[in-house]
Design a protein around this motif. Structure first.
Motif, PDB file in Angstrom:
ATOM      1  N   PRO A 206     -19.487   2.280  37.100  1.00 36.11           N
ATOM      2  CA  PRO A 206     -18.400   1.460  36.285  1.00 36.11           C
ATOM      3  C   PRO A 206     -17.215   2.046  36.063  1.00 36.11           C
ATOM      4  CG  PRO A 206     -20.729   1.296  35.907  1.00 36.11           C
ATOM      5  CD  PRO A 206     -20.680   2.316  36.760  1.00 36.11           C
ATOM      6  N   TYR A 331     -22.580   0.667  29.203  1.00 36.07           N
ATOM      7  CA  TYR A 331     -22.389  -0.613  29.697  1.00 36.07           C
ATOM      8  C   TYR A 331     -20.929  -1.181  29.610  1.00 36.07           C
ATOM      9  CZ  TYR A 331     -22.329  -5.566  30.284  1.00 36.07           C
ATOM     10  OH  TYR A 331     -22.083  -7.049  30.664  1.00 36.07           O
ATOM     11  N   GLN A 333     -17.822  -4.283  30.428  1.00 38.01           N
ATOM     12  CA  GLN A 333     -17.578  -5.850  30.893  1.00 38.01           C
ATOM     13  C   GLN A 333     -16.029  -5.708  30.994  1.00 38.01           C
ATOM     14  OE1 GLN A 333     -18.203  -9.427  28.564  1.00 38.01           O
ATOM     15  NE2 GLN A 333     -19.450  -9.902  30.166  1.00 38.01           N
ATOM     16  N   ARG A 335     -12.997  -8.651  31.720  1.00 40.93           N
ATOM     17  CA  ARG A 335     -12.563  -9.856  31.695  1.00 40.93           C
ATOM     18  C   ARG A 335     -11.252  -9.975  32.113  1.00 40.93           C
ATOM     19  NH1 ARG A 335     -15.532 -12.623  26.386  1.00 40.93           N
ATOM     20  NH2 ARG A 335     -17.729 -12.268  26.845  1.00 40.93           N
ATOM     21  N   SER A 346     -14.838 -12.338  35.221  1.00 36.38           N
ATOM     22  CA  SER A 346     -15.638 -11.399  34.582  1.00 36.38           C
ATOM     23  C   SER A 346     -16.428 -10.560  35.536  1.00 36.38           C
ATOM     24  CB  SER A 346     -16.491 -11.987  33.412  1.00 36.38           C
ATOM     25  OG  SER A 346     -17.348 -11.055  32.615  1.00 36.38           O
ATOM     26  N   ASP A 348     -18.822  -6.752  35.768  1.00 34.65           N
ATOM     27  CA  ASP A 348     -19.355  -5.911  34.716  1.00 34.65           C
ATOM     28  C   ASP A 348     -20.322  -4.524  35.441  1.00 34.65           C
ATOM     29  OD1 ASP A 348     -21.736  -7.120  35.790  1.00 34.65           O
ATOM     30  OD2 ASP A 348     -22.683  -7.620  33.717  1.00 34.65           O
ATOM     31  N   TRP A 350     -23.140  -0.888  34.593  1.00 38.68           N
ATOM     32  CA  TRP A 350     -23.693   0.147  33.851  1.00 38.68           C
ATOM     33  C   TRP A 350     -24.226   1.073  34.477  1.00 38.68           C
ATOM     34  CZ3 TRP A 350     -28.982   0.404  33.594  1.00 38.68           C
ATOM     35  CH2 TRP A 350     -29.918  -0.383  34.506  1.00 38.68           C
TER      36      TRP A 350
END
Length: 458
Positions: A206, A331, A333, A335, A346, A348, A350
């Motif tokens: 991520p 985590y 996210q 957008r 979107s 994401d 983690w």
């Protein structure tokens, strides 16, 4: 800084020498040994002070001269008409540190070297075994006029001079610090923890969302158990060099909270936001290697997303330390908002990992920065750490098939001492059908990686 403590202790000791007699010299000699063993005095300074203690006291005037001579031998003779001592203190522990005697000016020269090798058990795409200089960095940092700080880091690992941190900071409003230049945006526990102290060789999947270093203006402050940082940023120093269009810009902020912190124990929570407007081309792209830097293959890739108005990245952090055990997770996210009636997206990701110091050490947490710091082995045999991480990144949404990747990483670290470290990582990659190695191979490509690193920093 240690260098100031060293100078003050040495000055006090030397000033005391004329006042001691033979009966007291044994006690002073024991004190010098304690200061040497604690690292406050270097071996050379200890020897000089021992010589001064051992010299006989004949008259009140004679020891003063001897003390001044011993002090000049340690710190240098200024050569001034008034016989004043040199106002520079020099230390070589870690890097080269030089500071003025009054503490107003200082600089430290340091650096880091990381040499990697990787061996791939490929599945479908070709992955070439190899070696590389992952980082070869020279760093200069210090203070001016007490309240001003600076840092300049340049990396030469790819054959070019790549500027990393390059900023000035003002600490006159402490606990508020103001910073101008190129530095990391305040986002992500793993990103803000230096590569010198990271548990694994590469950051988790991520981390592709995180902006990293940009030129900007930032501010940060702290309380008893919290930190707050934010800033406004443009692009990196080498972005958009030949383009006369508008560059991108963004705002980012991070808040951390450590409700519990004690010796070898801590609990950390954090949250961050990063808003960014792309440059005049209005495009963004997210792609990432399988947590191994030697290969150029990027299984997860959104391709170029056009007509982007802005992006908003949100993150949550958690970490805990219980003696030799630690747990860390984040985590994120992302957008992507597009212009007019275009489809928004979107994505994401983690990760979570745990580590265990087999030899009993503990990860070092610095609550004033909300990051992890240097591990110091408890014995001359060094420290051994075992760690396991799971990370996941999903770049699939509606008509964007960037792929879903899941990585398991087993890590073993040997901290030979606080400056040298050997690392070994085994990575098992699990990709979905859309992770297609830059479009060259059908998806579901699941290789494994064995990689190692030799690291030294000073």
């Amino acid at each position: 800084m240690k260098i100031y403590t060293l100078g003050l202790c040495s000055t006090l000791l030397l000033g005391t020498l004329p006042l001691v007699d033979a009966a007291e010299s044994d006690g002073l000699a024991e004190l010098l040994k304690v200061l040497r063993d604690n690292g406050t005095l270097t071996a050379a300074q200890y020897d000089k002070l021992q010589q001064a203690v051992a010299q006989p006291v004949e008259t009140p005037a004679q020891p003063v001269s001897q003390a001044s001579t011993a002090k000049d031998d340690i710190f240098g003779d200024s050569g001034g008409d008034g016989g004043e001592n040199q106002d520079l203190l020099i230390s070589s522990e870690g890097g080269l540190e030089v500071a003025s005697y009054d503490g107003e000016f200082s600089f430290e020269l340091g650096g880091r070297l990381m040499v990697d090798s990787a061996f791939y058990q490929q599945d479908k795409a070709d992955l070439g075994n190899g070696t590389e200089l992952r980082r070869a960095r020279i760093e200069l940092e210090g203070t001016m006029f007490t309240d001003w700080a600076y840092e300049l880091g340049v990396d030469f690992s790819d054959g070019n001079a790549d500027v990393k941190d390059a900023y000035m900071a003002y600490n006159g409003f402490w606990p508020v610090q103001l910073k101008v230049g190129q530095f990391k945006e305040p986002f992500s526990l793993e990103e803000l923890t230096s590569s010198r102290y990271s548990t694994f060789m590469e950051r988790a999947l991520p981390n592709e969302f995180v902006a990293g270093r940009h030129i900007g203006i930032g501010a940060k402050t702290l309380g008893k158990n919290w930190t707050l940082a934010g800033g406004i940023f443009g692009e990196s120093f080498d972005d958009d060099a030949d383009d006369e269009g508008d560059e991108g810009w963004g705002l980012s902020g991070r808040l951390t909270f450590a409700p519990y912190q004690a010796d070898r124990k801590a609990l950390h929570f954090g949250t961050a936001l990063a808003y960014r407007v792309p440059d005049d081309e209005q495009k963004v792209k997210y792609n990432v290697r399988p947590e191994s830097h030697i290969t150029d293959v990027k299984f997860l890739d959104t391709g170029s997303i056009k007509q982007v108005d802005n992006t908003l990245l949100a993150g949550l952090e958690m970490a805990g330390i219980w003696g030799p055990f630690s747990l860390q997770s984040e985590y994120m996210q992302m957008r992507v908002k597009r212009l007019q009636d275009k489809q928004n997206y979107s994505f994401d990701g983690w990760y979570v990992y745990g580590s265990w110091f087999i030899t009993g050490e503990s990860r070092a947490y610095k609550f004033k920065k909300g990051v992890f710091a240097r591990v110091k082995p408890r014995s001359r045999k060094g420290a051994w750490e075992l760690a396991l991480r799971y990370s996941e990144l999903n770049l699939n949404d509606t008509d964007i098939n960037g792929g879903l990747g899941k990585n398991w990483t087993l890590g073993l670290n040997w901290y030979i001492n606080k400056r040298f470290r050997l690392m070994a990582n085994y990575i098992r990659v699990d990709n979905d059908q859309y992770a297609d190695a830059d479009g060259d191979v059908t998806g579901n490509d699941d290789p494994s990686v064995m990689q190692m690193r030799m690291q030294v920093d000073f």
